[in-house]
Write a protein that holds these residues in place. Structure first.
Motif, short mmCIF file in Angstrom:
data_model
loop_
_atom_site.label_atom_id
_atom_site.label_comp_id
_atom_site.label_asym_id
_atom_site.label_seq_id
_atom_site.Cartn_x
_atom_site.Cartn_y
_atom_site.Cartn_z
N GLN A 95 55.88 55.62 59.67
CA GLN A 95 54.88 55.24 58.68
C GLN A 95 54.97 53.75 58.36
O GLN A 95 53.96 53.09 58.11
CB GLN A 95 55.06 56.06 57.41
N TRP A 96 56.17 53.21 58.37
CA TRP A 96 56.34 51.80 58.04
C TRP A 96 55.63 50.90 59.06
O TRP A 96 55.18 49.83 58.71
CB TRP A 96 57.82 51.45 57.96
N ALA A 97 55.53 51.34 60.31
CA ALA A 97 54.89 50.53 61.35
C ALA A 97 53.39 50.38 61.09
O ALA A 97 52.77 49.44 61.56
CB ALA A 97 55.11 51.15 62.72
N ARG A 98 52.81 51.29 60.30
CA ARG A 98 51.38 51.22 60.00
C ARG A 98 51.08 50.37 58.76
O ARG A 98 49.93 50.11 58.46
CB ARG A 98 50.83 52.63 59.80
N TRP A 99 52.11 49.94 58.04
CA TRP A 99 51.90 49.16 56.81
C TRP A 99 51.31 47.80 57.13
O TRP A 99 51.70 47.14 58.08
CB TRP A 99 53.22 48.98 56.05
N ARG A 100 50.33 47.39 56.34
CA ARG A 100 49.74 46.06 56.45
C ARG A 100 49.60 45.48 55.05
O ARG A 100 49.29 46.21 54.10
CB ARG A 100 48.35 46.09 57.12
N ASP A 101 49.80 44.19 54.93
CA ASP A 101 49.70 43.50 53.66
C ASP A 101 48.24 43.12 53.43
O ASP A 101 47.69 42.28 54.14
CB ASP A 101 50.59 42.26 53.65
N ASP A 102 47.60 43.75 52.46
CA ASP A 102 46.19 43.47 52.15
C ASP A 102 45.99 42.04 51.66
O ASP A 102 44.86 41.56 51.61
CB ASP A 102 45.67 44.44 51.09
N ARG A 103 47.07 41.36 51.29
CA ARG A 103 46.96 39.98 50.82
C ARG A 103 46.73 39.00 51.98
O ARG A 103 46.36 37.86 51.75
CB ARG A 103 48.21 39.58 50.05
N LEU A 104 47.00 39.45 53.20
CA LEU A 104 46.73 38.63 54.39
C LEU A 104 45.33 38.95 54.87
O LEU A 104 45.05 40.06 55.30
CB LEU A 104 47.72 38.95 55.51
N GLN A 105 44.46 37.99 54.79
CA GLN A 105 43.10 38.20 55.25
C GLN A 105 42.98 37.66 56.66
O GLN A 105 43.42 36.54 56.93
CB GLN A 105 42.11 37.50 54.32
#
Length: 189
Positions: free
Chosen positions: A116-126
């Motif tokens: 699951q951690w591999a699918r995490w993305r930071d929404d603050r990075l556009q």
């Protein structure tokens, strides 16, 4: 342990290996402390950067928390970029097969749950949009819309989540002041 993607800087301070206060070499600001559900707080103190509380809840689901409690409750844990570090006061440079079996058991138990951690993305990075030439577009142009396939941010962490904010620890200051007071009292007698 190498992770698939960079994650926010998160520290799990194991309560079971602390003496008088935390045994970590650094102190973190209380505002970065996050309480998680269940009895996780009885085993670990979790610190995450301000604004990344929702992300920590995404990463530390009940099944992940159970793995950490069951297998790593004696270890302090830190996530830095795309690395997960496990810290222990025990001697691990050893030829003892039981110690190595314990360490490999921890690594195996944790890595089976990190998909699951591999699918995490930071929404603050556009994602940076590009024009037809492949170069970044000027603001206000029609090419400002995200390109197809770039709806999701790229792997990475925004600067605000890369490192926890440290705070000073008062234990050394109290010790020095106490020593000075005892020395003064002894000199006056």
């Amino acid at each position: 342990m190498k992770l698939d993607v960079p994650l926010p800087n998160i520290v799990l301070d194991a309560i079971g290996n602390n003496g008088f206060g935390s045994n970590l070499p650094a102190a973190f600001q209380r505002a970065q402390r996050l309480s998680l559900e269940g009895d996780f707080d009885q085993h670990f103190t979790l610190y995450c950067p301000a604004g990344y509380e929702r992300d920590a809840l995404y990463l530390f689901t009940p099944d992940i928390m159970a793995r950490f409690i069951d297998h790593a409750a004696e270890l302090d844990v830190e996530i830095i970029d795309d690395w997960l570090f496990l810290y222990t006061k025990r001697e691990v440079s050893t030829l003892d097969p039981d110690t190595w079996a314990w360490l490999f058991g921890i690594v195996d138990a944790l890595t089976t749950k990190f998909d699951q951690w591999a699918r995490w993305r930071d929404d603050r990075l556009q994602p940076q949009s590009t024009g037809a030439s492949g170069h970044p577009s000027a603001p206000g142009t029609q090419a400002d819309a995200p390109a197809l396939g770039l709806i999701k941010p790229p792997p990475g962490v925004a600067p605000s989540g890369r490192r926890l904010r440290r705070s000073g620890t008062w234990i050394p200051v109290v010790f020095v002041v106490g020593t000075v007071i005892v020395w003064i009292v002894m000199r006056m007698n």
